[in-house]
Scaffold this motif. Structure first.
Motif, PDB file in Angstrom:
ATOM      1  N   HIS B  25       0.782  -1.280  -0.208  1.00 35.86           N
ATOM      2  CA  HIS B  25       0.318   0.174  -0.517  1.00 35.86           C
ATOM      3  C   HIS B  25       0.823   1.574   0.171  1.00 35.86           C
ATOM      4  O   HIS B  25       0.969   2.419  -0.621  1.00 35.86           O
ATOM      5  CB  HIS B  25      -1.192  -0.506   1.098  1.00 35.86           C
ATOM      6  CG  HIS B  25      -0.683   0.220   2.422  1.00 35.86           C
ATOM      7  ND1 HIS B  25       0.424  -1.642   2.563  1.00 35.86           N
ATOM      8  CD2 HIS B  25       0.121   0.572   3.441  1.00 35.86           C
ATOM      9  CE1 HIS B  25       0.237  -1.706   3.926  1.00 35.86           C
ATOM     10  NE2 HIS B  25       0.527  -0.328   4.661  1.00 35.86           N
ATOM     11  N   LEU B  26       2.195   1.156  -0.218  1.00 39.74           N
ATOM     12  CA  LEU B  26       2.870   2.663   0.079  1.00 39.74           C
ATOM     13  C   LEU B  26       4.040   2.294  -1.384  1.00 39.74           C
ATOM     14  O   LEU B  26       4.819   3.125  -0.926  1.00 39.74           O
ATOM     15  CB  LEU B  26       4.160   2.507   1.192  1.00 39.74           C
ATOM     16  CG  LEU B  26       3.579   2.579   2.636  1.00 39.74           C
ATOM     17  CD1 LEU B  26       4.244   2.456   3.565  1.00 39.74           C
ATOM     18  CD2 LEU B  26       2.424   3.769   3.077  1.00 39.74           C
ATOM     19  N   ALA B  27       3.089   1.794  -2.385  1.00 39.16           N
ATOM     20  CA  ALA B  27       4.440   1.712  -3.613  1.00 39.16           C
ATOM     21  C   ALA B  27       4.203   2.729  -4.370  1.00 39.16           C
ATOM     22  O   ALA B  27       4.984   2.721  -4.645  1.00 39.16           O
ATOM     23  CB  ALA B  27       3.607   0.377  -4.371  1.00 39.16           C
ATOM     24  N   ALA B  28       3.412   3.960  -3.673  1.00 38.03           N
ATOM     25  CA  ALA B  28       3.106   5.252  -4.653  1.00 38.03           C
ATOM     26  C   ALA B  28       4.406   6.103  -3.939  1.00 38.03           C
ATOM     27  O   ALA B  28       4.743   7.232  -4.227  1.00 38.03           O
ATOM     28  CB  ALA B  28       2.039   6.244  -3.989  1.00 38.03           C
ATOM     29  N   LEU B  29       5.576   5.614  -2.421  1.00 33.63           N
ATOM     30  CA  LEU B  29       5.684   6.331  -1.983  1.00 33.63           C
ATOM     31  C   LEU B  29       7.292   6.296  -2.779  1.00 33.63           C
ATOM     32  O   LEU B  29       7.872   4.269  -2.762  1.00 33.63           O
ATOM     33  CB  LEU B  29       5.811   6.606  -0.547  1.00 33.63           C
ATOM     34  CG  LEU B  29       4.749   6.695  -0.062  1.00 33.63           C
ATOM     35  CD1 LEU B  29       5.338   6.537   1.317  1.00 33.63           C
ATOM     36  CD2 LEU B  29       4.876   8.490   0.509  1.00 33.63           C
ATOM     37  N   GLY B  33      10.336   9.455   0.187  1.00 33.51           N
ATOM     38  CA  GLY B  33       8.903   9.496   1.237  1.00 33.51           C
ATOM     39  C   GLY B  33       9.236   8.822   2.099  1.00 33.51           C
ATOM     40  O   GLY B  33       8.734   8.366   2.992  1.00 33.51           O
TER      41      GLY B  33
END
Lengths: 73, 261
Positions: B25-29, B33
């Motif tokens: 769920h943190l793939a976009a960071l 970040g």
């Protein structure tokens, strides 16, 4: 209107605006992250309280109450 | 500093008591970040009990070092000692460490935030760190060692590297260190024999090839050419494998000198 990072900011003891870098995450992902942080926080808190209890148990029992009071535990 | 995302994800996963694969769920960071997030989490955990740790540190201010150290060992234990250490002047903390054994020091290090312990790392005699390094290698605490490598004075890191007998362990530690430029400088100081053993170990695991690639990407052309010569001496097929890995991880351009040699 509440800021989308309010919950995370509370957990991270910071200002919501300082978490703008997390706006790339979808709301559901931020919720999941909040759950992760909350769990880590609880585990850490349990660990520290447990360590403090262990430390106090090393002391003669008469000293425990004043030391608890002194350190606020 | 170029933040390697995979390294940072591994470190964040440790702080959250998760596996890196559980943090999809943190793939976009990106790496920066993730690093910012990890630092915020670590600081918030510390701040929750900051008042308590400050009080404990202040209560021992006038006690002799040996007595404070004894209280740390016999009463407070490693966890509270580690958290309290940020509120003790670094000179005094280093003096107190002289009264701790290797095992206790390693336990303290496991609980510390390396970023916050930087001043202590500068003051602590390297001889006291040798035993801690051995303890951590034995307990396979590579993630702790990698984190400390980022903040340890390079001279001390160079000395402590002597304790690492297995080159695969160096690569495991490196995989948790964000400052690949430091690892590159330390690696470049190894002799040819040490480097060949490192290269040999690296090509036994795909994750290690990737790690060596990241480290070499921080080397200058001369050191990359030396690495190329030694890689060929270990196995002439290795550089083709490395090229495929570099293609996947986007480090081809940074490794130009290594592949052109």
């Amino acid at each position: 209107m509440p800021h989308p990072n309010d919950k995370l900011a509370r957990l991270l003891r910071t200002q919501p605006a300082k978490l703008d870098f997390l706006s790339v995450l979808a709301e559901a992902d931020r919720q999941k992250l909040a759950g992760d942080i909350e769990q880590a926080r609880q585990a850490h808190s349990k660990h520290i309280r447990g360590s403090m209890e262990e430390a106090l148990n090393q002391l003669p029992w008469l000293l425990r109450a004043p030391i608890r009071k002194l350190f606020g535990v | 500093m170029n933040i390697d995302r995979d390294t940072e994800l591994r470190r964040l996963a440790r702080v959250l008591h998760r596996e890196p694969g559980q943090l999809g769920h943190l793939a976009a960071l990106d790496g920066a970040g993730l690093m910012k997030l990890r630092t915020l989490i670590q600081n918030s955990l510390l701040e929750e009990f900051a008042g308590l740790f400050e009080k404990i540190a202040a209560s021992g201010k006038l006690a002799p070092d040996a007595l404070s150290a004894l209280l740390c060992r016999k009463v407070f234990g490693p966890s509270i000692t580690a958290n309290m250490s940020y509120y003790v002047p670094a000179d005094r903390a280093a003096r107190m460490c002289k009264h701790f054994d290797d095992e206790f020091m390693a336990e303290i290090a496991r609980e510390q935030i390396p970023e916050r312990a930087q001043e202590q790392l500068e003051k602590l005699p390297v001889e006291l760190m040798r035993g801690v390094t051995r303890q951590m290698l034995a307990s396979r605490d590579y993630h702790i060692m990698g984190g400390f490598t980022d903040y340890l004075p390079e001279q001390k890191a160079m000395i402590l590297m002597e304790e690492i007998a297995d080159p695969a362990d160096s690569l495991r530690i490196s995989s948790f260190a964000q400052r690949k430029d430091r690892i590159a400088r330390l690696t470049a100081q190894m002799d040819d024999g040490q480097l060949m053993r490192l290269i040999d170990a690296a090509f036994k695991e795909p994750a290690f090839i990737h790690e060596v690639g990241l480290v070499m990407a921080q080397m200058d052309a001369k050191d990359q050419q030396r690495m190329a010569r030694l890689t060929d001496a270990v196995d002439p097929k290795h550089r083709a494998t490395a090229r495929r890995e570099a293609g996947k991880s986007g480090t081809l351009e940074a490794l130009q000198a290594f592949f052109a040699a």
